[in-house]
Design a protein around this motif. Structure first.
Motif: not given
Lengths: 325, 265
Positions: B23-35
């Protein structure tokens, strides 16, 4: 002013259409006695003109839709096997005992529609399995078309002379075998198709970059594709039922319209329908004034369409030929 | 960082037996780099987030979108928002596609569409004619595609085509991005772009993050990560999420050695 320019091609095409229709409808009044002229008007010219309009519009509009659905600018109901499927069902019906029935004329549209729907579904299934590459769609269609033609050729061996004449009509196409009753029924079937198409057309624009991109914009791709294919099958089946298999018109017309007007399906599909009607009216006009026997429609469309197809193959965009230049 | 409560939760995702994410929760106001290395599952994760592959479910904290509009300037606590109902959204849900943009580098050029057509057909409210397609000024400035307007997209270079598609995707959800309600999923967005456009795009994305949007970018630009210490990184290997955290807090020498098979970059 841009709005005026946008409407100009439609207005010009409508004028051409009306002129050709009037020329075909009214010419008996100039050459014959009034009583004979009215007979020719009602029983020959009106059915021919209406058939040309219905068949040309239905084939061209359905080809324009199929090209977007199959992501192949060269898709044509005849080439990808839909018309062949309809013709095969018509041939099977004509050689069955049901052919003796008085109302066979009204059963034929149902048979053609069933054949068109079955071959559409089969072609779409094959194309999807082959990842919708342009070459794969054409090859799958040619395979279906060849199988249908082979079955019809076998049926020739068992046909009587009368049945042979009817079979030839289905394979070559003719605009002269209809009457006003049949056209009335065809019109009643066509109107709901037009209504459904008018709702689908804006969604078709979003399928140009493939189903994934359309889905991202909230289009129900599965439902849109199934509905569109069903409507195309109805329209092609209807055309084959009243005029036989007419080749190449679906390839010729939308291709030229896209070249002239761009890719917006809100313009391409209605104008293709209009140009398709005009194109077949030109053939009616040629047959009316050539003075010779009435030539089968496919003979003329294929004579123009074959060389045009070769022209398109040599002038396609470099990216479509598989080699970047 | 913006006071954003926009969240996406991707639950128990398994695209194929090979790819399985927790389970992945991504929060607003974030830059997420998927590597991750080639074939690790970066694009698959983005497809799952976009709803193009079927996960068990994707949740967007939809309540925030309504609450913010209703509350106006009134402050709302995070707990009061969390207490509200969360909606499970499907890819075709109207709420979802107006907030989610997805860019990848592979588009099928079956028809030689003009650039104007691409933008006209693939923005959410198609206009009556191509002359009335209006790009947001900041998108127009960053991608500079007006010069190609009447050219078939298939005649453009790979980088130019990617600029057109990036502009299209950004324009699609621009109203949401302006309000900090957007989720932009980018699969190798820098591919084929000149360094100038890479920098322009990155600063545009950072501006949108500051407004509360979520940007998820799958890429291979490991050398540039040090410039963004506060961004979040998801490191994926063999279809599994193996590291997650702020870029500044992750043990990169270990990640380079164990995941990317290099000592340093």
């Amino acid at each position: 002013m841009p709005q005026t320019n946008y409407k100009m091609p439609q207005v010009c095409l409508l004028l051409i259409f009306v002129s050709l229709a009037l020329l075909n409808l009214l010419h008996p009044l100039w050459f014959y006695d009034q009583a004979i002229a009215w007979q020719i008007f009602w029983h020959l010219q009106v059915p021919q003109v209406v058939t040309a309009l219905i068949v040309g519009s239905a084939l061209s509009a359905s080809a324009a839709v199929l090209q977007v659905l199959l992501r192949n600018p060269l898709a044509d109901p005849g080439m990808i096997g839909i018309s062949s499927g309809a013709s095969l069902m018509a041939a099977l019906l004509l050689l069955s005992p049901l052919a003796q029935w008085n109302y066979i004329t009204y059963l034929l549209p149902l048979a053609c529609f069933t054949g068109a729907l079955a071959s559409t579904w089969l072609m779409f299934y094959l194309a999807r399995k082959l990842a919708f590459t342009p070459a794969a769609v054409i090859l799958a269609g040619i395979a279906l078309s060849t199988i249908s033609s082979a079955v019809v050729a076998w049926l020739y061996l068992y046909a009587s002379p009368n049945q042979l004449r009817d079979l030839t009509f289905w394979l070559m196409g003719s605009l002269q075998y209809t009457d006003l009753w049949l056209l009335g029924i065809a019109g009643c079937i066509l109107l709901p198709c037009v209504r459904v198409l008018s709702v689908l057309i804006p969604k078709l624009n979003r399928l140009y970059l493939g189903p994934q991109q359309a889905s991202l914009l909230g289009i129900d791709v599965r439902k849109t594709t199934q509905t569109s294919l069903f409507v195309c099958a109805v329209m092609v089946g209807l055309s084959v039922a009243i005029a036989g298999a007419i080749a190449f018109i679906g390839l010729l017309v939308p291709h030229v319209v896209r070249k002239l007007t761009g890719h917006d399906n809100r313009t391409v599909i209605p104008i293709s329908a209009l140009v398709g009607g005009i194109f077949l009216l030109c053939i009616v006009t040629f047959n009316t004034f050539s003075g010779s026997i009435a030539l089968p429609v496919s003979l003329l469309t294929a004579t123009i369409g074959g060389p045009f197809f070769i022209y398109i193959l040599f002038h396609r965009q470099p990216h479509l030929s598989g080699v970047r230049q | 960082m913006a006071n954003s409560l926009l969240n996406i939760t991707l639950q128990a995702c398994a695209a194929t037996p090979r790819y399985e994410f927790p389970e992945i929760t991504l929060h607003g106001g974030r830059f997420i780099h998927v590597l991750g290395p080639n074939g690790a599952g970066k694009s698959t994760l983005l497809l799952l987030l976009a709803g193009l592959l079927e996960p068990k479910r994707v949740r967007l904290c939809h309540s925030y979108l309504h609450c913010k509009a209703e509350a106006g300037n009134k402050d709302m606590t995070e707990n009061s928002i969390k207490g509200m109902r969360e909606n499970v959204l499907t890819p075709n849900n109207n709420s979802w596609h107006r907030h989610r943009g997805y860019f990848c580098t592979q588009y099928d050029p079956s028809f030689a569409l003009k650039v104007a057509d691409v933008l006209q057909f693939f923005v959410l409210e198609p206009s009556a004619n191509k002359n009335s397609v209006i790009l947001a000024p900041e998108i127009e400035r960053v991608f500079a595609i007006r010069q190609y307007w009447d050219r078939p997209i298939t005649e453009l270079s790979t980088g130019q085509q990617n600029r057109v598609h990036l502009a299209r995707v950004c324009q699609q959800i621009y109203p949401a991005l302006q309000q900090g309600r957007g989720i932009l999923l980018l699969d190798e967005a820098f591919s084929g772009l000149d360094i100038y456009y890479q920098q322009q795009l990155m600063s545009l994305l950072q501006r949108w993050v500051a407004l509360g949007n979520i940007i998820v970018h799958a890429h291979h630009e490991l050398h540039s990560l040090a410039k963004y210490p506060d961004d979040e990184a998801l490191v994926i290997a063999d279809g599994k999420l193996v590291h997650r955290g702020r870029i500044a807090s992750l043990d990169w020498s270990n990640i380079y050695q164990t995941i990317f098979q290099v000592d340093t970059i």
